[in-house]
Write an enzyme that holds these catalytic residues in place. Structure first.
Site, PDB file in Angstrom:
ATOM      1  N   CYS A  67       6.464  -0.180  -8.206  1.00 19.81           N
ATOM      2  CA  CYS A  67       5.392   0.337  -7.346  1.00 19.81           C
ATOM      3  C   CYS A  67       4.197   0.594  -8.264  1.00 19.81           C
ATOM      4  O   CYS A  67       4.200   1.531  -9.071  1.00 19.81           O
ATOM      5  CB  CYS A  67       5.843   1.624  -6.659  1.00 19.81           C
ATOM      6  N   CYS A  77      -1.525  -1.175  -1.968  1.00 16.35           N
ATOM      7  CA  CYS A  77      -0.284  -1.536  -2.669  1.00 16.35           C
ATOM      8  C   CYS A  77      -0.691  -2.134  -4.009  1.00 16.35           C
ATOM      9  O   CYS A  77      -1.317  -3.197  -4.056  1.00 16.35           O
ATOM     10  CB  CYS A  77       0.510  -2.544  -1.840  1.00 16.35           C
TER      11      CYS A  77
HETATM   12  N1  LIG Z   1       7.285  -1.323  -0.719  1.00 21.61           N
HETATM   13  C1  LIG Z   1       7.413  -1.882  -2.024  1.00 21.61           C
HETATM   14  C2  LIG Z   1       7.382  -0.852  -3.112  1.00 21.61           C
HETATM   15  C3  LIG Z   1       6.088  -0.084  -3.190  1.00 21.61           C
HETATM   16  C4  LIG Z   1       4.904  -0.899  -3.673  1.00 21.61           C
HETATM   17  C5  LIG Z   1       3.723  -0.013  -3.895  1.00 21.61           C
HETATM   18  N2  LIG Z   1       3.083   0.523  -2.774  1.00 21.61           N
HETATM   19  C6  LIG Z   1       2.757  -0.493  -4.955  1.00 21.61           C
HETATM   20  O1  LIG Z   1       1.720   0.157  -5.121  1.00 21.61           O
HETATM   21  O2  LIG Z   1       3.068  -1.437  -5.683  1.00 21.61           O
HETATM   22  C7  LIG Z   1       8.727  -2.668  -2.150  1.00 21.61           C
HETATM   23  O3  LIG Z   1       9.682  -2.411  -1.386  1.00 21.61           O
HETATM   24  O4  LIG Z   1       8.796  -3.517  -3.037  1.00 21.61           O
END
Ligand SMILES: N[C@@H](CCC[C@H](N)C(=O)O)C(=O)O
Length: 282
Positions: free
Chosen positions: A81, A217
């Site tokens: 993340c 993200c």
């Molecule tokens: N939902 C993603 C993990 C989180 C990613 C995040 N928000 C970021 O900033 O990279 C997953 O399940 O891979």
């Protein structure tokens, strides 16, 4: 149970300080904490635990002290993340656990991530691997995309501005389970004019695996940047990625992918154990 709340460009996290790894964290407890009406509310949980105290960190810790135990809002775990790394680092600095300036290594399930502290925080992410074409379907409309591994899986779909604006991301896009057996984060990205100092520009929305549509993200921005650089026929490039929650800058070279942006801690508090227990068992 103590907690802090933080965000990076609107991608928000409940932070649980648990240096010795004694907290019995379960998927149900994570989902209860992330519940936006009955819990604290967040896109995910960051457990702040020493690498030596967490079994998932053992293999890759290489002596780095802290491990990011990241969980999505639905209680699933992810390898990476990018915003979480940066918010975790801000928490460590504000708690006096790392220096507020300089660089340190943070362990994640996708390996060690060097983090550079400052007004904004920069994370040297896993180098994105752009590999295959696939598609995502949103309300009967199919989008072609490019699969990218940034430690966690992504599918980057190119769209135009009006399409990006109008996308209804209330439900998970339908994806190919043969290509993404563990699910995937789906980014929709539109091209725009590059601001001063950048080579390329994208505006992005994302539907995250395990969390739904989020304001940002970080690993998704890296995936979008890697595809942008690749499609431009470049080896390297600075890509500004605007997300609903703000602006991220990704510098891609053959040897590095650096994600930079703001990271803020907004609150500290105590979880009411009884109320959360009721929510977990209701
Ligand atoms: N939902 C993603 C993990 C989180 C990613 C995040 N928000 C970021 O900033 O990279 C997953 O399940 O891979």
């Amino acid at each position: 149970m103590r907690f802090a709340k933080g965000h990076g460009t609107g991608n928000d996290f409940v932070i649980l300080p648990d240096p010795d790894g004694t907290l019995p964290l379960t998927p149900a407890l994570v989902a209860a904490l992330c519940d936006r009406r009955r819990g604290i509310g967040a896109d995910g949980v960051l457990r702040v635990v020493r690498s030596a105290a967490h079994p998932d960190a053992e293999a890759s810790s290489a002596g780095a002290e802290w491990f990011m135990d990241y969980w999505n809002a639905d209680g699933s775990q992810s390898e990476m993340c990018g915003n979480g790394v940066r918010v975790y680092a801000r928490y460590l600095a504000e708690a006096g656990l790392v220096a507020p300036e300089g660089t340190f290594d943070l362990v994640t399930r996708a390996g060690v991530v060097p983090v550079t502290m400052g007004e904004e925080i920069a994370a040297a992410m896993p180098i994105p691997r752009v590999y295959v074409s696939s598609s995502a379907t949103v309300l009967e409309q199919s989008f072609t995309g490019t699969a990218v591994d940034v430690g966690n899986p992504h599918l980057v779909c190119a769209v135009d501005e009006p399409t990006l604006e109008g996308l209804e991301l209330f439900r998970a896009p339908v994806i190919d389970p043969l290509i993404f057996p563990a699910g995937v984060n789906v980014e929709f990205a539109a091209v725009g004019p590059a601001p001063a100092g950048a080579d390329l520009y994208r505006r992005m929305r994302v539907y995250e695996r395990g969390s739904g549509e989020t304001q940002s993200c970080g690993s998704g921005a890296c995936a979008v940047a890697a595809v942008a650089v690749h499609h431009a026929g470049l080896e390297s490039g600075v890509v500004v990625v605007d997300v609903p929650g703000g602006r991220l800058t990704v510098t891609v070279t053959p040897n590095e992918c650096v994600l930079q942006g703001p990271a803020v801690i907004v609150a500290h508090g105590d979880v009411d154990a009884q109320a959360i227990r009721q929510l977990v068992f209701s």
